[in-house]
Design an enzyme around this catalytic site. Sequence first.
Site, PDB file in Angstrom:
ATOM      1  N   GLY A 239      26.886 -95.318   1.182  1.00 29.67           N
ATOM      2  CA  GLY A 239      27.263 -96.710   1.367  1.00 29.67           C
ATOM      3  C   GLY A 239      28.729 -96.976   1.612  1.00 29.67           C
ATOM      4  O   GLY A 239      29.112 -98.127   1.834  1.00 29.67           O
ATOM      5  N   GLU A 273      26.303 -89.061  -1.173  1.00 36.03           N
ATOM      6  CA  GLU A 273      25.403 -89.098  -0.017  1.00 36.03           C
ATOM      7  C   GLU A 273      25.985 -89.948   1.119  1.00 36.03           C
ATOM      8  O   GLU A 273      25.423 -90.983   1.486  1.00 36.03           O
ATOM      9  CB  GLU A 273      24.047 -89.686  -0.434  1.00 36.03           C
ATOM     10  CG  GLU A 273      23.364 -88.956  -1.582  1.00 36.03           C
ATOM     11  CD  GLU A 273      22.149 -89.709  -2.129  1.00 36.03           C
ATOM     12  OE1 GLU A 273      21.971 -90.901  -1.805  1.00 36.03           O
ATOM     13  OE2 GLU A 273      21.381 -89.099  -2.887  1.00 36.03           O
ATOM     14  N   PRO A 274      27.091 -89.555   1.686  1.00 36.00           N
ATOM     15  CA  PRO A 274      27.688 -90.388   2.740  1.00 36.00           C
ATOM     16  C   PRO A 274      26.927 -90.256   4.061  1.00 36.00           C
ATOM     17  O   PRO A 274      26.526 -89.153   4.445  1.00 36.00           O
ATOM     18  CB  PRO A 274      29.102 -89.809   2.882  1.00 36.00           C
ATOM     19  CG  PRO A 274      28.961 -88.379   2.479  1.00 36.00           C
ATOM     20  CD  PRO A 274      27.851 -88.326   1.450  1.00 36.00           C
ATOM     21  N   GLY A 275      26.710 -91.356   4.709  1.00 40.53           N
ATOM     22  CA  GLY A 275      26.105 -91.353   6.037  1.00 40.53           C
ATOM     23  C   GLY A 275      27.069 -91.995   7.010  1.00 40.53           C
ATOM     24  O   GLY A 275      27.852 -91.342   7.702  1.00 40.53           O
ATOM     25  N   TYR A 316      21.021-107.205  12.333  1.00 38.66           N
ATOM     26  CA  TYR A 316      21.933-107.617  11.251  1.00 38.66           C
ATOM     27  C   TYR A 316      23.047-108.519  11.732  1.00 38.66           C
ATOM     28  O   TYR A 316      23.994-108.759  10.983  1.00 38.66           O
ATOM     29  CB  TYR A 316      22.628-106.387  10.630  1.00 38.66           C
ATOM     30  CG  TYR A 316      21.766-105.234  10.208  1.00 38.66           C
ATOM     31  CD1 TYR A 316      20.743-105.393   9.279  1.00 38.66           C
ATOM     32  CD2 TYR A 316      22.018-103.962  10.707  1.00 38.66           C
ATOM     33  CE1 TYR A 316      19.990-104.294   8.879  1.00 38.66           C
ATOM     34  CE2 TYR A 316      21.269-102.857  10.305  1.00 38.66           C
ATOM     35  CZ  TYR A 316      20.252-103.039   9.392  1.00 38.66           C
ATOM     36  OH  TYR A 316      19.519-101.972   8.998  1.00 38.66           O
ATOM     37  N   CYS A 355      13.084-108.082  27.284  1.00 39.15           N
ATOM     38  CA  CYS A 355      12.596-109.463  27.303  1.00 39.15           C
ATOM     39  C   CYS A 355      12.563-110.073  25.910  1.00 39.15           C
ATOM     40  O   CYS A 355      11.488-110.330  25.354  1.00 39.15           O
ATOM     41  CB  CYS A 355      11.213-109.501  27.932  1.00 39.15           C
ATOM     42  SG  CYS A 355      11.208-108.747  29.557  1.00 39.15           S
ATOM     43  N   GLU A 356      13.712-110.246  25.296  1.00 39.73           N
ATOM     44  CA  GLU A 356      13.856-110.886  23.989  1.00 39.73           C
ATOM     45  C   GLU A 356      15.214-111.583  23.982  1.00 39.73           C
ATOM     46  O   GLU A 356      16.213-110.994  24.433  1.00 39.73           O
ATOM     47  CB  GLU A 356      13.887-109.845  22.852  1.00 39.73           C
ATOM     48  CG  GLU A 356      12.627-109.052  22.653  1.00 39.73           C
ATOM     49  CD  GLU A 356      11.512-109.833  21.976  1.00 39.73           C
ATOM     50  OE1 GLU A 356      11.792-110.858  21.323  1.00 39.73           O
ATOM     51  OE2 GLU A 356      10.352-109.401  22.121  1.00 39.73           O
TER      52      GLU A 356
END
Length: 428
Positions: A239, A273-275, A316, A355-356
């Site tokens: 995170g 746990e770095p992503g 987001y 198409c959105e």
Amino acid sequence: MDQFVYRDGELYCENVPVARIADAVGTPTYVYSAATFRGHYRAVTEGFRDLRPIICYSIKSCQNLHILKLLAGLGAGMDVVSGGELYRALKAGADPARIVYAGVGKSDAEINQAIDAGIGWFNIESEAELANLVEIARQRRQVVRAALRVNPDVDPKTHRHTSTGKRESKFGVDLERARRVFDEFGRSEHVRLCGIHLHIGSPVFTVEPYVEAVTKALDLIAELRAAGFTIDTLDLGGGFGASYHDGQSPMPGDYAARIVPLLRGRNLQVIIEPGRSISANAGILLARTVFVKRGGDKQFIIIDAAMTDLIRPALYDAFHFAWPAAPGTRFVPPGRRTDLDMPGCTAADIVGPVCETADFLARDRKLPPVQRGDLMALFTAGAYGFVMASHYNSRPNAAEILVDGDSFRIIRRRETYDDLLAAENQPE
Ligand SMILES: *Cc1c(COP(=O)(O)O)cnc(C)c1O
């Protein structure tokens, strides 16, 4: 921060002009910098060095096998959340003893796969899951190691879709229940429940929530130890933020500077746990302008990448800095800023062909003049980018390219129409 820089009005990844990549492999294409991956991994290692932690790279942030190989080669362990990710981690040559496995719905098949592989820790999300793991390990007459994921009830102040450490959440158990889980399962012969796992959300742009969470976890550990349980592991989760615009996120060393002193001399194997903090700024999405549509005082830059390639803006409302890859010396951006406006720029939305209405990559930006055929770069796209791609509108997935110094190679070829149909082609 990364190795994507403008030189003489042209965007380079390390020593390779990205235009050369687009000419060779087409667009849309993800371009990753090996040096940036190495640099970010080292920054985490260096920052937390005093704790001698196990650094488990979060595969879900950017899962390409060649990138996992690169990181495993540097000694990284892996954080997996599915059987598929475990399969990748093993194929990449990661040390199984340095693999942690989280996720609220691990199936029996996945649990057996992980026991077969000899992973380091199961990160447990509920009593039901733990009861099931005990039963499977008992039947197999094996001993596995587990950490209980605890929600320390801190507010990471991130998007509600990515906040995970508050009391009410589908992940983990709250502090009260954690004590009861240890009372019930903490003496199992088959599951050695010896750790506490935290993962408070993503991205967390301040250090304070970690300090608060670690402090609460240490209190819990002291209590459990006093009750006779052996607790030897604390997994801090991931995170840590990444800077989508200049100065947005602390650096790994800044998180470490506050966290390390709390954990020195505690007799705990620390896991991180770095992503995103490793992968986000190690990649860009490179796209070509298909059309420019002018309407009113706004223009729409329609590119050949879409929400199917990078869904974060649609999902987001995420900000990705966007800029032409060859804007000329006059329009070299002075930084990646949300409000960047240079003389000669005009307001634009960058949208895809899907198409959105939600199919946009960037909104209300001031951009230099752009023409059909111009390359656009979407920055900080290495994390939760390609991994969230879909085939909506029957769009083949983009290619992935890894640059290393003066050269680049294809680490995932562009998909073909036949790839799209492969799983549907059944014998008549
Ligand atoms: C997603 C995830 C991570 C990585 O989060 P980042 O924000 O990418 O660092 C780490 N641990 C767990 C359990 C996760 O679900």
